[in-house]
Design a protein around this motif. Structure first.
Motif, PDB file in Angstrom:
ATOM      1  N   HIS A 159      27.871  14.036  -0.094  1.00  0.00           N
ATOM      2  CA  HIS A 159      27.275  13.914  -1.426  1.00  0.00           C
ATOM      3  C   HIS A 159      26.542  15.172  -1.904  1.00  0.00           C
ATOM      4  N   CYS A 174      21.158  13.218  -4.214  1.00  0.00           N
ATOM      5  CA  CYS A 174      21.896  11.948  -4.289  1.00  0.00           C
ATOM      6  C   CYS A 174      21.914  11.318  -2.900  1.00  0.00           C
ATOM      7  N   MET A 231      26.646   7.473  -3.978  1.00  0.00           N
ATOM      8  CA  MET A 231      27.344   8.214  -5.020  1.00  0.00           C
ATOM      9  C   MET A 231      28.854   8.000  -4.925  1.00  0.00           C
ATOM     10  N   TRP A 232      29.346   7.716  -3.720  1.00  0.00           N
ATOM     11  CA  TRP A 232      30.778   7.636  -3.462  1.00  0.00           C
ATOM     12  C   TRP A 232      31.321   6.211  -3.461  1.00  0.00           C
ATOM     13  N   ALA A 290      31.042   7.714   4.911  1.00  0.00           N
ATOM     14  CA  ALA A 290      30.119   8.358   3.973  1.00  0.00           C
ATOM     15  C   ALA A 290      28.781   8.480   4.694  1.00  0.00           C
ATOM     16  N   ASP A 295      24.477  10.213   4.611  1.00  0.00           N
ATOM     17  CA  ASP A 295      23.364  10.883   3.937  1.00  0.00           C
ATOM     18  C   ASP A 295      23.053  12.175   4.678  1.00  0.00           C
TER      19      ASP A 295
END
Length: 420
Positions: A184, A188, A192-193, A208, A210
């Motif tokens: 990301h 964000c 976001m995805w 995904a 962080d």
């Protein structure tokens, strides 16, 4: 004037009825008719199966779903059983998978009530056990304690430090072509995805995560470098034993992808660089240092409006104020030290001269209206990477996957299909 003895509406209705419920069921109904119920059989064939099921406004699969929903809501279990069995074994073009039937029942629990859905699950499970060998389905033991939301994935954090929060969505077809990692933008988080991740999870395992300093990942003190962020990514992939992956990054996430490809080339199959850069001119580097100073003195609130103006173009901000407000809240709740640390990594990114060393398939996505990473930056990267493909999205600014989700997804999926 001649009289046509063929009742075409009846014949059309019977044809639909056979297609949806199967020949055997319809023939049993017709041959079992008598002087008491024959007119009723004709009525439902003409009016339900022709007047409704012949209408082209909805396909048969959608109409199956509607029938299942209504029969659950009304508790019409004989009809429900009939249509579940037909949905699992009927015409291929309108057949429902066990997972699709499960989704109908899950939604019915909210809109028609949990008791009805509970009964529906019992009935559907009995039918699945009956027809399972025919359709290649066998229920597997699975604990409710291990369940996760299929739309957001299984959630966890790395054991290694700094701990990185991540989600994994397994390919819904059970046969993942590859593993895709979504990385990301600054300020964000992995949410976001969400939309793209769910699309890609049809055929791929999707991770995904962080970045450090963001979302639910650790935020160690100090200024970070892009090399550290890339090493974080490599550490995550090793811990998950993912094997080589397709990396899709946007803005900061794409900078990490570049550095990862250079430092750990064995980790990547291909790379998507979206709305990003490989280096800033001196004036922009000075601006990043000023941003760090402002956040240190006044907090993230002081830069929030300016960031939103760079993330989203004027029309999007005006027409999608709720989305922009959500991204502003996410920015403001980002750990301040983590945000500052990543600002340093972004502001000092420097991969331009090394991109010529990349030898994997690369897609570069740019937004025509992007102020944060102007088109020229994408052109520089694509010119430095042998064979790189450049796609420019019209009416897209910096967070293009949010502003133009369909166009962004189309570009990514075409690239994946070409290189899977």
């Amino acid at each position: 004037m001649s009289f046509d003895p063929v009742d075409h509406d009846l014949e059309r209705g019977l044809d639909n009825r056979r297609r949806v419920l199967g020949d055997a069921w319809v023939e049993r109904s017709l041959t079992g008719a008598n002087d008491f119920n024959a007119e009723f059989q004709q009525l439902i064939s003409r009016f339900a199966w022709h007047e409704i099921w012949s209408r082209p406004g909805l396909d048969h699969k959608t109409r199956r779903i509607i029938v299942l929903s209504i029969t659950i809501a009304m508790g019409r279990w004989e009809e429900f059983d009939l249509h579940v069995r037909a949905a699992l074994t009927g015409e291929a073009s309108s057949r429902l998978t066990p997972d699709e039937i499960k989704e109908v029942l899950m939604q019915a629990a909210i809109y028609a009530g949990v008791p009805g859905a509970n009964t529906a699950f019992s009935h559907a499970m009995a039918i699945l056990r009956e027809v399972g060998p025919q359709i290649g389905y066998e229920p597997q033991a699975y604990s409710p304690l291990d369940v996760f939301h299929s739309g957001t994935g299984q959630e966890d954090r790395t054991v290694s430090k700094p701990a990185l929060h991540y989600t994994i969505r397994r390919a819904r077809n059970g046969k993942a072509k590859n593993t895709v990692v979504l990385s990301h933008a600054l300020g964000c988080d992995l949410a976001m995805w969400d939309r793209l991740a769910s699309e890609l999870a049809a055929d791929h395992d999707v991770i995904a995560y962080d970045h450090r300093g963001h979302g639910s990942s650790d935020a160690p003190a100090g200024l970070y470098s892009m090399a550290e962020l890339a090493d974080d990514a490599a550490r995550l992939l090793r811990e998950l034993d993912s094997g080589p992956v397709v990396w899709i990054g946007l803005s900061m996430g794409a900078m990490v992808g570049q550095e990862l490809a250079l430092r750990h080339p064995e980790q990547l199959i291909s790379l998507v660089i979206a709305n990003s850069t490989s280096g800033y001119p001196q004036e922009a580097r000075d601006n990043w240092r000023q941003r760090i100073a402002t956040v240190q003195d006044q907090g993230i609130e002081a830069i929030a409006d300016a960031v939103m103006q760079r993330y989203f173009h004027d029309t999007f901000r005006r027409e999608h104020a709720g989305d922009v407000a959500a991204y502003r809240r996410r920015l403001l709740t980002t750990d301040t030290e983590g945000y500052i640390g990543c600002c340093n990594a972004v502001g000092t990114v420097d991969t331009t001269d090394r991109l010529k060393d990349l030898s994997l398939p690369v897609l570069v996505i740019a937004g025509r209206l992007d102020q944060g990473a102007p088109l020229q930056m994408s052109e520089i990267m694509s010119s430095q990477i042998a064979g790189a493909q450049l796609v420019v999205l019209e009416d897209a600014s910096h967070i293009a996957v949010v502003e133009q989700p369909e166009a962004f997804a189309d570009a990514v999926k075409q690239f994946l299909n070409k290189h899977d």
